[in-house]
Motif scaffolding. Structure first.
Motif, short mmCIF file in Angstrom:
data_model
loop_
_atom_site.label_atom_id
_atom_site.label_comp_id
_atom_site.label_asym_id
_atom_site.label_seq_id
_atom_site.Cartn_x
_atom_site.Cartn_y
_atom_site.Cartn_z
N ALA A 1 0.83 -1.21 0.00
CA ALA A 1 0.00 0.00 0.00
C ALA A 1 0.86 1.26 0.00
O ALA A 1 0.62 2.19 -0.77
N ILE A 2 1.87 1.31 0.85
CA ILE A 2 2.70 2.51 0.99
C ILE A 2 3.52 2.76 -0.26
O ILE A 2 3.56 3.87 -0.79
N THR A 3 4.20 1.73 -0.74
CA THR A 3 5.08 1.92 -1.89
C THR A 3 4.30 2.21 -3.16
O THR A 3 4.73 3.01 -4.00
N SER A 4 3.16 1.56 -3.34
CA SER A 4 2.36 1.78 -4.56
C SER A 4 1.80 3.20 -4.59
O SER A 4 1.82 3.86 -5.64
N LEU A 5 1.30 3.68 -3.46
CA LEU A 5 0.76 5.03 -3.43
C LEU A 5 1.86 6.07 -3.63
O LEU A 5 1.66 7.09 -4.31
N ALA A 6 3.04 5.80 -3.07
CA ALA A 6 4.17 6.72 -3.29
C ALA A 6 4.57 6.74 -4.76
O ALA A 6 4.84 7.81 -5.33
N TRP B 1 -3.65 26.37 -11.73
CA TRP B 1 -2.50 25.49 -11.94
C TRP B 1 -1.83 25.12 -10.63
O TRP B 1 -1.18 24.05 -10.52
N GLN B 2 -1.95 25.95 -9.59
CA GLN B 2 -1.32 25.64 -8.31
C GLN B 2 -1.80 24.32 -7.73
O GLN B 2 -1.07 23.64 -7.00
N TRP B 3 -3.04 23.93 -8.05
CA TRP B 3 -3.60 22.73 -7.46
C TRP B 3 -2.98 21.45 -7.99
O TRP B 3 -3.11 20.39 -7.36
N ILE B 4 -2.27 21.51 -9.11
CA ILE B 4 -1.57 20.31 -9.56
C ILE B 4 -0.42 19.97 -8.62
O ILE B 4 0.07 18.84 -8.59
N PHE B 5 0.04 20.96 -7.84
CA PHE B 5 1.07 20.73 -6.83
C PHE B 5 0.48 20.57 -5.44
O PHE B 5 0.96 19.75 -4.64
N TRP B 6 -0.57 21.32 -5.12
CA TRP B 6 -1.19 21.19 -3.80
C TRP B 6 -1.70 19.77 -3.56
O TRP B 6 -1.71 19.28 -2.42
N ILE B 7 -2.13 19.08 -4.62
CA ILE B 7 -2.70 17.75 -4.46
C ILE B 7 -1.71 16.78 -3.84
O ILE B 7 -2.09 15.80 -3.18
N ASN B 8 -0.40 17.02 -4.01
CA ASN B 8 0.62 16.13 -3.46
C ASN B 8 0.77 16.27 -1.95
O ASN B 8 1.25 15.33 -1.29
N VAL B 9 0.41 17.43 -1.41
CA VAL B 9 0.74 17.71 -0.01
C VAL B 9 -0.01 16.79 0.96
O VAL B 9 0.64 16.13 1.80
N PRO B 10 -1.34 16.69 0.92
CA PRO B 10 -1.99 15.78 1.87
C PRO B 10 -1.61 14.32 1.65
O PRO B 10 -1.46 13.56 2.62
N ILE B 11 -1.42 13.92 0.39
CA ILE B 11 -1.01 12.54 0.13
C ILE B 11 0.37 12.28 0.73
O ILE B 11 0.59 11.25 1.38
N GLY B 12 1.29 13.21 0.53
CA GLY B 12 2.63 13.04 1.06
C GLY B 12 2.68 12.98 2.57
O GLY B 12 3.41 12.18 3.16
N VAL B 13 1.90 13.82 3.23
CA VAL B 13 1.87 13.83 4.70
C VAL B 13 1.35 12.51 5.24
O VAL B 13 1.92 11.92 6.18
N VAL B 14 0.26 12.00 4.67
CA VAL B 14 -0.31 10.72 5.13
C VAL B 14 0.67 9.57 4.87
O VAL B 14 0.90 8.71 5.73
N LEU B 15 1.27 9.56 3.69
CA LEU B 15 2.24 8.51 3.36
C LEU B 15 3.41 8.52 4.33
O LEU B 15 3.88 7.46 4.77
#
Length: 491
Positions: free
Chosen positions: A22-27, A172-186
């Protein structure tokens, strides 16, 4: 928590398969998505940040440079200081850099943030394969890495669509913001859910690390700048020549040092050498072609960025179905027939495009080629990681993964640059006909290179020979000299 050493760990696995998958695939999904999601937002970024085509080009190139150049170095550092530790640091850097990119108010700040994103991605992506491979026994590794390939394929499929969608409905900023919550949880789950492991023991090869990093930087910089500045310009020639000299010095140093970052004996393994050669050829021909075909859909057929992304789903969406199939079949019949089929289908798809693309070609006429290419790409992604990992001892899986990823990325960068140069030599973006005139010879070159990859795949050993090699590698894994210490504790 208790420490698990090589003497008490299971001989074929390190870590818990479920959480690790789960962790590696989502990353891998997050990093792979970021490689493509930015492309559909580039015109908007150009307008809002008041830059030109060169400026937005560096939004892509800054990421590509640091990503391709530092893959080998990141793998070597992770083997020395701990794969889980470096994986978590890479995730943290990628997440922070994504936030910095979203907050950028000028093109310079955005380019710098993208370079840091590339560094984080260079750490994370090869380690997803290494960590995942270590969590599964050899008999199940092909299916696991096939599922990993499907998730990465989903990112490839979604990237252009997600980029166009977010840019259209938000900014366009949201193409980068989308990574932030995913990265924190991961990051939170990776700290607790992954097992620490190391590669071969020994000191870090600082000379080799510096030589290969600077050498690849010089070569990749020359490749990226060549189409704009001219391949014979002083800047491109000096950068490329210096890079090649440093790379030659790197191989000379690795052959004589006691603790090499990339043991050259790995290339004495036929499987390892062949799979890296065909990876270079496949990424050269296929990704150079994808770059131009995507532009064809927008420039000639008049699709919007989001529309082009949706049309490309008949290509990229096939990866979702073919990657897990290829991984599972490789466990049963071996990797050679799967990769032969993969490169053969991609050659057929590119040949179809080269024969039938015209200024007035309909999208429906392109779909059979897109489907062939997508299935071929998925079949390639499924077994390749399994083949690379099965060719080396576990202690060297990290550097093997880094080497394979670096070679693939360099192939992609080279393919985009060379096929774009061929396009420019025969055509232009001025009219639909001129675009088609340039695209066709570029596609013929892409077809030839991918077909060469299919021929190369035929040199892979058959399943019986591969199984014997895997047994030998497994024996090395359990030998005291090849079994590095592994811990299972919180960072």
């Amino acid at each position: 928590m208790a420490t698990v050493t090589a003497d008490t760990a299971p001989p074929d696995t390190i870590g818990r398969p479920g959480p690790t998958m789960a962790i590696t695939s989502l990353a891998a999904f997050m990093v792979s998505l970021d490689q493509l999601v930015v492309t559909t937002a580039l015109p908007t970024i150009r307008d809002e940040l008041h830059t030109d085509i060169t400026g937005v080009g560096w939004v892509v190139n800054a990421y590509t440079l640091t990503f391709a150049v530092l893959l080998l170095t990141a793998a070597a550092v992770a083997d020395r200081f701990g794969r889980r530790r470096l994986f978590c640091l890479g995730l943290a850097l990628f997440t922070a850099a994504s936030a910095a990119a979203a907050l950028s108010t000028g093109i310079g700040a955005l380019i710098a943030a993208r370079a840091l994103q590339g560094l984080g991605a260079a750490v994370v992506l090869p380690l997803t394969l290494t960590i995942l491979s270590a969590a599964f026994p050899p008999r199940k590794r092909g299916a696991a890495l096939g599922a990993w390939g499907a998730v990465a394929g989903l990112a490839v499929a979604c990237g252009p669509v997600v980029g166009g969608f977010l840019t259209d409905i938000a900014s366009w900023q949201w193409i980068f913001w989308i990574n932030v919550p995913i990265g924190v949880v991961l990051l939170a789950f990776a700290v607790r859910g992954l097992t620490e492991s190391h590669g071969a023991s020994g000191r870090l090869d600082l000379v080799g690390t510096a030589a290969i990093s600077l050498g690849l930087l010089g070569v990749v910089f020359a490749i990226v700048r060549g189409p704009d500045e001219g391949w014979a310009s002083a800047e491109v020639l000096a950068s490329g020549l210096a890079g090649l000299i440093l790379i030659a010095g790197f191989f000379a140093w690795e052959a004589r040092t006691a603790s090499p970052m990339l043991p050259l004996r790995l290339f004495g393994n036929r499987t390892f050498s062949v799979v890296n050669a065909l990876s270079l050829l496949m990424f050269f021909g296929m990704f150079g072609s994808i770059f131009l075909v995507t532009q064809y859909l927008q420039t000639v057929q008049g699709s919007s960025p989001l529309g082009a992304g949706v049309k490309m789903l008949s290509w990229t969406g096939m990866v979702l179905f073919a990657a897990p199939l290829g991984g599972a079949l490789s466990d049963k019949i071996g990797g050679r027939p799967i990769l032969l089929a993969a490169l053969g289908l991609q050659s057929l798809g590119l040949l179809w495009l080269a024969l039938f693309v015209e200024a007035d070609t309909s999208y429906a006429a392109l779909v059979p080629a897109f489907v062939c290419n997508g299935i071929g790409m998925g079949l390639y992604f499924g077994p390749t990681g399994n083949i690379v990992m099965g060719a080396v001892p576990r202690a060297e899986e990290g550097i093997a993964s880094g080497a394979n990823n670096a070679i693939r990325e360099l192939g992609g960068v080279l393919g985009v640059a060379v096929l774009t140069s061929v396009f420019a030599a025969y055509g232009s973006v001025d009219t639909d006909q001129r675009f088609a005139d340039g695209l066709v010879p570029a596609l013929w070159l892409g077809t030839a290179v991918v077909a060469a990859g299919a021929v190369t795949a035929a040199l892979l050993p058959g399943k019986r020979a591969a199984d014997l090699a895997a047994e030998a590698a497994a024996a090395e894994r359990t030998a005291p000299s090849a079994a590095p210490a592994a811990e299972h504790s919180a960072v």
